[in-house]
Design a protein around this motif. Sequence first.
Motif, PDB file in Angstrom:
ATOM      1  N   UNK A 128      12.801  34.521  24.950  1.00 20.80           N
ATOM      2  CA  UNK A 128      12.709  35.968  25.159  1.00 20.80           C
ATOM      3  C   UNK A 128      12.017  36.465  23.893  1.00 20.80           C
ATOM      4  N   UNK A 129      10.762  36.872  24.028  1.00 18.07           N
ATOM      5  CA  UNK A 129       9.961  37.239  22.865  1.00 18.07           C
ATOM      6  C   UNK A 129      10.609  38.396  22.088  1.00 18.07           C
ATOM      7  N   UNK A 130      10.431  38.399  20.769  1.00 21.16           N
ATOM      8  CA  UNK A 130      10.963  39.505  19.972  1.00 21.16           C
ATOM      9  C   UNK A 130      10.428  40.849  20.462  1.00 21.16           C
ATOM     10  N   UNK A 131      11.339  41.799  20.544  1.00 23.55           N
ATOM     11  CA  UNK A 131      11.027  43.147  21.014  1.00 23.55           C
ATOM     12  C   UNK A 131      12.097  44.077  20.468  1.00 23.55           C
ATOM     13  N   UNK A 132      11.951  45.362  20.716  1.00 19.92           N
ATOM     14  CA  UNK A 132      13.010  46.289  20.314  1.00 19.92           C
ATOM     15  C   UNK A 132      13.208  47.345  21.381  1.00 19.92           C
ATOM     16  N   UNK A 133      14.302  48.046  21.244  1.00 24.42           N
ATOM     17  CA  UNK A 133      14.631  49.187  22.092  1.00 24.42           C
ATOM     18  C   UNK A 133      14.914  50.325  21.116  1.00 24.42           C
ATOM     19  N   UNK A 134      14.034  51.312  21.075  1.00 22.31           N
ATOM     20  CA  UNK A 134      14.121  52.337  20.036  1.00 22.31           C
ATOM     21  C   UNK A 134      15.402  53.161  20.081  1.00 22.31           C
ATOM     22  N   UNK A 135      15.996  53.308  21.262  1.00 19.03           N
ATOM     23  CA  UNK A 135      17.185  54.161  21.358  1.00 19.03           C
ATOM     24  C   UNK A 135      18.325  53.501  22.129  1.00 19.03           C
ATOM     25  N   UNK A 136      18.363  52.149  22.097  1.00 19.14           N
ATOM     26  CA  UNK A 136      19.417  51.438  22.830  1.00 19.14           C
ATOM     27  C   UNK A 136      19.965  50.284  21.987  1.00 19.14           C
ATOM     28  N   UNK A 137      21.274  50.271  21.807  1.00 19.57           N
ATOM     29  CA  UNK A 137      21.937  49.108  21.215  1.00 19.57           C
ATOM     30  C   UNK A 137      22.038  48.029  22.289  1.00 19.57           C
ATOM     31  N   UNK A 138      22.105  46.770  21.835  1.00 16.60           N
ATOM     32  CA  UNK A 138      22.185  45.648  22.767  1.00 16.60           C
ATOM     33  C   UNK A 138      23.066  44.572  22.157  1.00 16.60           C
ATOM     34  N   UNK A 139      23.769  43.823  23.008  1.00 19.52           N
ATOM     35  CA  UNK A 139      24.492  42.659  22.500  1.00 19.52           C
ATOM     36  C   UNK A 139      24.204  41.453  23.372  1.00 19.52           C
ATOM     37  N   UNK A 140      24.325  40.283  22.759  1.00 20.38           N
ATOM     38  CA  UNK A 140      24.245  38.997  23.455  1.00 20.38           C
ATOM     39  C   UNK A 140      25.542  38.247  23.156  1.00 20.38           C
ATOM     40  N   UNK A 141      26.233  37.780  24.163  1.00 23.49           N
ATOM     41  CA  UNK A 141      27.389  36.898  24.001  1.00 23.49           C
ATOM     42  C   UNK A 141      26.956  35.517  24.487  1.00 23.49           C
ATOM     43  N   UNK A 142      27.065  34.514  23.619  1.00 22.29           N
ATOM     44  CA  UNK A 142      26.629  33.165  23.975  1.00 22.29           C
ATOM     45  C   UNK A 142      27.735  32.494  24.797  1.00 22.29           C
ATOM     46  N   UNK A 143      27.480  32.352  26.088  1.00 24.12           N
ATOM     47  CA  UNK A 143      28.428  31.751  27.021  1.00 24.12           C
ATOM     48  C   UNK A 143      28.376  30.232  26.910  1.00 24.12           C
ATOM     49  N   UNK A 144      27.161  29.689  26.852  1.00 23.13           N
ATOM     50  CA  UNK A 144      26.991  28.242  26.691  1.00 23.13           C
ATOM     51  C   UNK A 144      25.656  27.978  26.020  1.00 23.13           C
ATOM     52  N   UNK A 145      25.600  26.877  25.290  1.00 26.02           N
ATOM     53  CA  UNK A 145      24.376  26.487  24.621  1.00 26.02           C
ATOM     54  C   UNK A 145      24.295  27.042  23.211  1.00 26.02           C
ATOM     55  N   UNK A 146      23.075  27.018  22.684  1.00 25.13           N
ATOM     56  CA  UNK A 146      22.820  27.454  21.317  1.00 25.13           C
ATOM     57  C   UNK A 146      21.472  28.157  21.302  1.00 25.13           C
ATOM     58  N   UNK A 147      21.413  29.345  20.705  1.00 27.54           N
ATOM     59  CA  UNK A 147      20.178  30.120  20.666  1.00 27.54           C
ATOM     60  C   UNK A 147      19.667  30.301  19.256  1.00 27.54           C
ATOM     61  N   UNK A 148      18.358  30.324  19.121  1.00 24.32           N
ATOM     62  CA  UNK A 148      17.693  30.641  17.856  1.00 24.32           C
ATOM     63  C   UNK A 148      17.275  32.105  17.969  1.00 24.32           C
ATOM     64  N   UNK A 149      18.015  32.985  17.304  1.00 20.32           N
ATOM     65  CA  UNK A 149      17.834  34.425  17.442  1.00 20.32           C
ATOM     66  C   UNK A 149      16.986  35.001  16.321  1.00 20.32           C
ATOM     67  N   UNK A 150      16.128  35.952  16.695  1.00 19.33           N
ATOM     68  CA  UNK A 150      15.482  36.831  15.736  1.00 19.33           C
ATOM     69  C   UNK A 150      16.322  38.092  15.708  1.00 19.33           C
TER      70      UNK A 150
END
Length: 106
Positions: free
Chosen positions: A42-64
């Motif tokens: 999922x390419x780096x991007x932003x949301x100017x007026x929205x908070x976001x969360x990711x909960x890792x259910x399974x696996x391992x992610x390399x996050x920016x």
Amino acid sequence: MTLIKNLQDHVGSRPDKFFKNTLFHSDTLLLGLNCLEPGQVQQPHDHSDQDKFYYVVEGEGHFWLGDNQMVVGKGNVVWAPAGVIHGVRNEGAARLTLLVGIAPAP
């Protein structure tokens, strides 16, 4: 409207890009499942007026997250405040499954 859903019933994959499935959507919250197969991004991007969360259910992610990059595994939550660039890449050998929450755009 169903108020309870089992995440495993909504997991999937696509060969061309990461898989997204909306679990719930209201005027105040969108909750979905993102599944990234090995090598998908999922390419780096932003949301100017929205908070976001990711909960890792399974696996391992390399996050920016802003100027930082980090590896995050199962059971952890990543918070991306509004305006902060964020994204994730699956460099592992197994599927990365993320529960994602974001406030819909105003």
